[in-house]
Design an enzyme around this catalytic site. Structure first.
Site, PDB file in Angstrom:
ATOM      1  N   ARG A  99      16.094  92.113 101.784  1.00 21.18           N
ATOM      2  CA  ARG A  99      14.663  92.377 102.528  1.00 21.18           C
ATOM      3  C   ARG A  99      13.664  91.700 101.415  1.00 21.18           C
ATOM      4  O   ARG A  99      12.770  90.883 102.138  1.00 21.18           O
ATOM      5  CB  ARG A  99      14.193  93.712 102.537  1.00 21.18           C
ATOM      6  CG  ARG A  99      12.947  94.281 103.135  1.00 21.18           C
ATOM      7  CD  ARG A  99      12.521  93.251 104.357  1.00 21.18           C
ATOM      8  NE  ARG A  99      13.634  93.032 105.442  1.00 21.18           N
ATOM      9  CZ  ARG A  99      13.625  91.975 106.396  1.00 21.18           C
ATOM     10  NH1 ARG A  99      12.895  91.138 106.310  1.00 21.18           N
ATOM     11  NH2 ARG A  99      14.406  92.335 107.209  1.00 21.18           N
ATOM     12  N   LYS A 134      -8.071  81.561 101.197  1.00 21.75           N
ATOM     13  CA  LYS A 134      -7.901  82.670 101.948  1.00 21.75           C
ATOM     14  C   LYS A 134      -6.521  82.984 102.014  1.00 21.75           C
ATOM     15  O   LYS A 134      -5.777  82.796 103.104  1.00 21.75           O
ATOM     16  CB  LYS A 134      -8.465  82.423 103.427  1.00 21.75           C
ATOM     17  CG  LYS A 134      -9.743  82.328 103.627  1.00 21.75           C
ATOM     18  CD  LYS A 134     -10.283  82.068 105.029  1.00 21.75           C
ATOM     19  CE  LYS A 134     -11.764  81.886 105.051  1.00 21.75           C
ATOM     20  NZ  LYS A 134     -12.231  81.773 106.436  1.00 21.75           N
ATOM     21  N   LYS A 166     -21.566  77.056  98.834  1.00 23.28           N
ATOM     22  CA  LYS A 166     -21.468  77.481 100.400  1.00 23.28           C
ATOM     23  C   LYS A 166     -22.623  78.123 100.735  1.00 23.28           C
ATOM     24  O   LYS A 166     -23.735  78.117  99.973  1.00 23.28           O
ATOM     25  CB  LYS A 166     -20.099  78.585 100.462  1.00 23.28           C
ATOM     26  CG  LYS A 166     -18.885  78.027 100.092  1.00 23.28           C
ATOM     27  CD  LYS A 166     -17.665  78.945 100.408  1.00 23.28           C
ATOM     28  CE  LYS A 166     -17.611  79.345 101.451  1.00 23.28           C
ATOM     29  NZ  LYS A 166     -16.873  78.171 102.437  1.00 23.28           N
ATOM     30  N   GLU A 196     -21.611  72.805 101.304  1.00 19.01           N
ATOM     31  CA  GLU A 196     -21.326  73.204 102.768  1.00 19.01           C
ATOM     32  C   GLU A 196     -22.716  73.035 103.568  1.00 19.01           C
ATOM     33  O   GLU A 196     -23.495  73.438 103.087  1.00 19.01           O
ATOM     34  CB  GLU A 196     -20.970  74.438 102.859  1.00 19.01           C
ATOM     35  CG  GLU A 196     -20.459  75.113 104.259  1.00 19.01           C
ATOM     36  CD  GLU A 196     -20.243  76.691 104.420  1.00 19.01           C
ATOM     37  OE1 GLU A 196     -19.039  76.846 104.105  1.00 19.01           O
ATOM     38  OE2 GLU A 196     -21.132  77.322 104.277  1.00 19.01           O
ATOM     39  N   ASP A 217     -19.644  72.728 108.495  1.00 14.48           N
ATOM     40  CA  ASP A 217     -19.242  74.137 108.754  1.00 14.48           C
ATOM     41  C   ASP A 217     -19.629  74.396 110.305  1.00 14.48           C
ATOM     42  O   ASP A 217     -20.721  74.296 110.657  1.00 14.48           O
ATOM     43  CB  ASP A 217     -19.974  75.012 107.628  1.00 14.48           C
ATOM     44  CG  ASP A 217     -19.806  76.572 108.259  1.00 14.48           C
ATOM     45  OD1 ASP A 217     -18.330  76.676 108.326  1.00 14.48           O
ATOM     46  OD2 ASP A 217     -20.455  77.239 108.210  1.00 14.48           O
TER      47      ASP A 217
END
Length: 281
Positions: A99, A134, A166, A196, A217
């Site tokens: 597994r 992410k 950002k 950004e 963005d």
């Protein structure tokens, strides 16, 4: 791109301790140490394989007394029904590692396959496909490696790799121009600044402020086309936000240099692979 063996072994050890803890109640009570079997990996989908050497390492760390004949390697295309690898050795080793090895192999192959599809969709344009931060905690090196196996590029590995202003940084500091100026005073000459922007007006400000890279963005394709024309190659442009397989070609055709997709790592579908043990004669 090579992954550090120490990282791989730590990750596998953590995963095995989580899965087995003290003993495998089923396997340890069912089979003796001398029992051996043959097994194989069967592809139940088509795509790009990734993680086979790491899957092999799982069984080596579980208990050894095991060998694997790898037929399809990382980065190679696999078709539904293909035998990816065959294994021979301790049945306990095969069952205890099954597994954990599959979880890693399926996840990494899913990322490589999804990346490869995106790369194919933008073929012939200027755009390169990249990942984002992410990623799943603890799995970032594996996930970013899988992106490169699928033909993509890596964005920042972590917050130390480059400066990226950002929207929240810009809003918190009070604007693009003062934020870029403040960073320039403190960072070293090797560090680039990406900004950004959400509008074409912000694009103009970022260019005037001296940004090294600009992220567009959630802009429309029409706005991105205008941004490409206005920038005229002065700095690389990155498209980000709401990128899907349905929209990626149109985004690439605007002329942007980079298309980043968080979905490559945070919500990718696992590649379907089964491990089958040959029936004992």
């Amino acid at each position: 791109m090579m992954l550090q063996q120490t990282y791989i072994d730590r990750l596998i050890t953590t995963a095995l301790e989580e899965d087995i803890h003290y003993i495998d109640v089923t396997t340890d009570n069912l089979l003796d140490d001398q029992h051996t079997s043959e097994a194989y990996y069967l592809a139940k989908d088509s795509g790009v394989l990734c993680g086979i050497e790491i899957a092999k390492r799982v069984f080596e760390l579980v208990g050894g007394n095991f060998s694997m004949d790898i037929r399809i390697h990382d980065g190679e295309k696999v078709q539904k029904g293909d035998i990816i690898a065959t294994m021979t050795g301790s049945t306990k080793t095969l069952l205890k590692g099954e597994r954990t090895a599959l979880n890693i192999l399926q996840h990494m192959s899913g990322i490589a396959t999804a990346t490869s599809r995106c790369v194919e969709l933008v073929a012939g344009t200027n755009a390169q496909i990249t990942d984002t931060r992410k990623t799943l905690p603890g799995l970032r090196p594996l996930q970013k490696y899988a992106v490169t196996v699928g033909g993509g590029k890596n964005h920042r590995y972590n917050l130390s790799d480059g400066a990226m202003l950002k929207d929240n940084h810009i809003d918190a500091y009070g604007g693009i121009t003062p934020a870029v100026a403040a960073l320039r005073k403190k960072i070293g000459h090797m560090v680039k600044i990406e900004v950004e922007v959400r509008t074409l007006a912000e694009l103009e400000e970022a260019l005037s402020a001296g940004a090294d890279i600009i992220m567009l963005d959630n802009m429309s394709c029409e706005e991105m086309t205008q941004a490409v024309a206005r920038t005229a190659g002065a700095v690389p442009l990155e498209a980000s936000g709401n990128v899907t397989e349905q929209t990626i070609r149109a985004i690439a055709e605007t002329g942007v240099d980079i298309i980043s997709l968080g979905a490559l790592t945070h919500s990718v579908k696992c590649f379907d692979i089964s491990m089958r043990i040959q029936e004992k004669k």
